[in-house]
Design a protein around this motif. Structure first.
Motif, PDB file in Angstrom:
ATOM      1  N   ASN A  76      59.571  47.761   1.601  1.00  0.00           N
ATOM      2  CA  ASN A  76      58.422  46.855   1.200  1.00  0.00           C
ATOM      3  C   ASN A  76      58.568  45.379   2.034  1.00  0.00           C
ATOM      4  O   ASN A  76      57.548  45.059   2.555  1.00  0.00           O
ATOM      5  N   ALA A  77      59.775  45.262   2.198  1.00  0.00           N
ATOM      6  CA  ALA A  77      60.240  43.937   2.831  1.00  0.00           C
ATOM      7  C   ALA A  77      59.516  44.146   4.463  1.00  0.00           C
ATOM      8  O   ALA A  77      58.995  43.200   5.168  1.00  0.00           O
ATOM      9  N   LEU A  78      59.746  44.986   5.275  1.00  0.00           N
ATOM     10  CA  LEU A  78      59.379  45.463   6.279  1.00  0.00           C
ATOM     11  C   LEU A  78      57.727  45.497   6.453  1.00  0.00           C
ATOM     12  O   LEU A  78      57.397  45.213   7.405  1.00  0.00           O
ATOM     13  N   GLU A  79      57.264  46.101   5.460  1.00  0.00           N
ATOM     14  CA  GLU A  79      55.870  46.300   5.454  1.00  0.00           C
ATOM     15  C   GLU A  79      55.190  44.934   5.248  1.00  0.00           C
ATOM     16  O   GLU A  79      54.122  44.500   5.966  1.00  0.00           O
ATOM     17  N   SER A  80      55.891  44.231   4.442  1.00  0.00           N
ATOM     18  CA  SER A  80      55.325  42.717   4.201  1.00  0.00           C
ATOM     19  C   SER A  80      55.318  41.798   5.535  1.00  0.00           C
ATOM     20  O   SER A  80      54.523  40.649   5.498  1.00  0.00           O
ATOM     21  N   ASP A  81      56.465  42.144   6.303  1.00  0.00           N
ATOM     22  CA  ASP A  81      56.204  41.501   7.603  1.00  0.00           C
ATOM     23  C   ASP A  81      55.657  41.915   8.646  1.00  0.00           C
ATOM     24  O   ASP A  81      55.662  41.701  10.060  1.00  0.00           O
ATOM     25  N   GLY A  82      54.764  43.146   8.434  1.00  0.00           N
ATOM     26  CA  GLY A  82      53.946  43.647   9.432  1.00  0.00           C
ATOM     27  C   GLY A  82      54.498  44.531  10.293  1.00  0.00           C
ATOM     28  O   GLY A  82      53.943  44.825  11.553  1.00  0.00           O
ATOM     29  N   LEU A  83      55.652  44.872  10.031  1.00  0.00           N
ATOM     30  CA  LEU A  83      56.421  45.782  10.974  1.00  0.00           C
ATOM     31  C   LEU A  83      56.253  47.286  10.961  1.00  0.00           C
ATOM     32  O   LEU A  83      56.187  48.203  11.820  1.00  0.00           O
ATOM     33  N   ILE A  84      55.737  47.698   9.731  1.00  0.00           N
ATOM     34  CA  ILE A  84      55.528  48.981   9.390  1.00  0.00           C
ATOM     35  C   ILE A  84      54.086  49.070   8.638  1.00  0.00           C
ATOM     36  O   ILE A  84      53.738  48.073   7.990  1.00  0.00           O
ATOM     37  N   GLU A  85      53.481  50.463   8.574  1.00  0.00           N
ATOM     38  CA  GLU A  85      52.257  50.578   7.764  1.00  0.00           C
ATOM     39  C   GLU A  85      52.471  51.890   7.196  1.00  0.00           C
ATOM     40  O   GLU A  85      52.754  52.674   7.671  1.00  0.00           O
ATOM     41  N   ARG A  86      52.050  51.869   5.892  1.00  0.00           N
ATOM     42  CA  ARG A  86      52.013  53.211   5.220  1.00  0.00           C
ATOM     43  C   ARG A  86      50.749  53.594   5.037  1.00  0.00           C
ATOM     44  O   ARG A  86      49.722  52.888   4.816  1.00  0.00           O
ATOM     45  N   ILE A  87      50.385  54.976   5.512  1.00  0.00           N
ATOM     46  CA  ILE A  87      48.891  55.451   5.580  1.00  0.00           C
ATOM     47  C   ILE A  87      49.044  56.452   4.494  1.00  0.00           C
ATOM     48  O   ILE A  87      50.076  57.520   4.380  1.00  0.00           O
ATOM     49  N   GLN A  88      48.152  56.738   3.471  1.00  0.00           N
ATOM     50  CA  GLN A  88      48.236  57.522   2.408  1.00  0.00           C
ATOM     51  C   GLN A  88      48.050  58.868   2.908  1.00  0.00           C
ATOM     52  O   GLN A  88      47.133  59.135   3.411  1.00  0.00           O
TER      53      GLN A  88
END
Length: 242
Positions: free
Chosen positions: A49-61
């Motif tokens: 979640n922290a990495l996603e909030s920093d724009g480093l990863i993205e989750r694709i359903q």
């Protein structure tokens, strides 16, 4: 000194791995990472979640979690408006105003802007700069006191450089110094720990008349922003044994 929470230590390890990965690479599933680190999936989820909030990863359903494209680095010898730069990455720029006032100048500010009054003052604007709602930097910008009308602008969506041009002042040349510092009290605004290393750019910009126009200290989160530097290699002096 107390150890960082377990999820933070895992997050830092994953950041190191992401720095070596390619955009679009698949990030291992939570279950795989939980088994590797010997922790509960909830702990892995907090790190991701922290990495996603920093724009480093993205989750694709339905597909998984992927390494996100990093922003193109800014050439250190070029300064474009923050808004234009972020839009060039295909992301949405925004600013969060922290402070806007006319205040007493520090010795460094007075010297940089060549203020000669007995008690010099500056027009000070402090903003957190964001891309897709992710804080990239906190920017401490100072202008000569006669530009106090800048404080009347929409400082969260407007462009200061555009406003300067509308006032007949064209930012032309500049110089900057790069250093590294810990985040300290800025960490809360940037959503990073106080001991997070920041890239600090101190720059002075002059107008078309070579008069000091803007003195700014920008503190960037290191793994969210890149500067690209080109340089000449100086030949060794005669007699240098190297």
């Amino acid at each position: 000194m107390a150890k960082a929470p377990l999820y933070v230590r895992i997050e830092r390890e994953l950041r190191t791995r992401l720095a070596q990965a390619q955009p679009g690479d698949l990030v291992p599933a939570e279950s795989v990472l939980a088994e590797e680190f010997g922790v509960a999936r909830m702990t892995i989820r907090a790190a991701l979640n922290a990495l996603e909030s920093d724009g480093l990863i993205e989750r694709i359903q339905g597909r998984g979690t992927f390494v996100r494209q990093r922003p193109e680095p800014r050439a250190a010898g070029t300064l474009m408006s923050f808004q234009d730069q972020v839009r060039s990455w295909g992301r949405v720029p925004a600013s969060r105003l922290v402070e806007a006032e006319v205040r007493a100048a520090s010795p460094a500010e007075a010297a940089a802007l060549q203020l000669t009054a007995a008690a010099p003052r500056v027009t000070s604007i402090v903003r957190v700069r964001l891309a897709d709602d992710v804080p990239l930097a906190i920017e401490y910008a100072c202008f000569p006191p006669h530009l106090a009308t800048l404080l009347d602008l929409d400082l969260e969506t407007g462009s200061l450089h555009r406003a300067l041009r509308e006032r007949g002042l064209r930012p032309t040349l500049g110089s900057s110094t790069l250093t590294a510092q810990r985040a300290g009290s800025d960490g809360e605004l940037l959503h990073v720990p106080e001991d997070e290393p920041l890239l600090v750019e101190t720059r002075l910009i002059v107008d078309q008349h070579s008069a000091p126009l803007e003195f700014t200290v920008s503190r960037y989160v290191g793994d969210r922003y890149d500067l690209h530097v080109t340089f000449d290699v100086q030949a060794p002096q005669t007699g240098d044994p190297r």
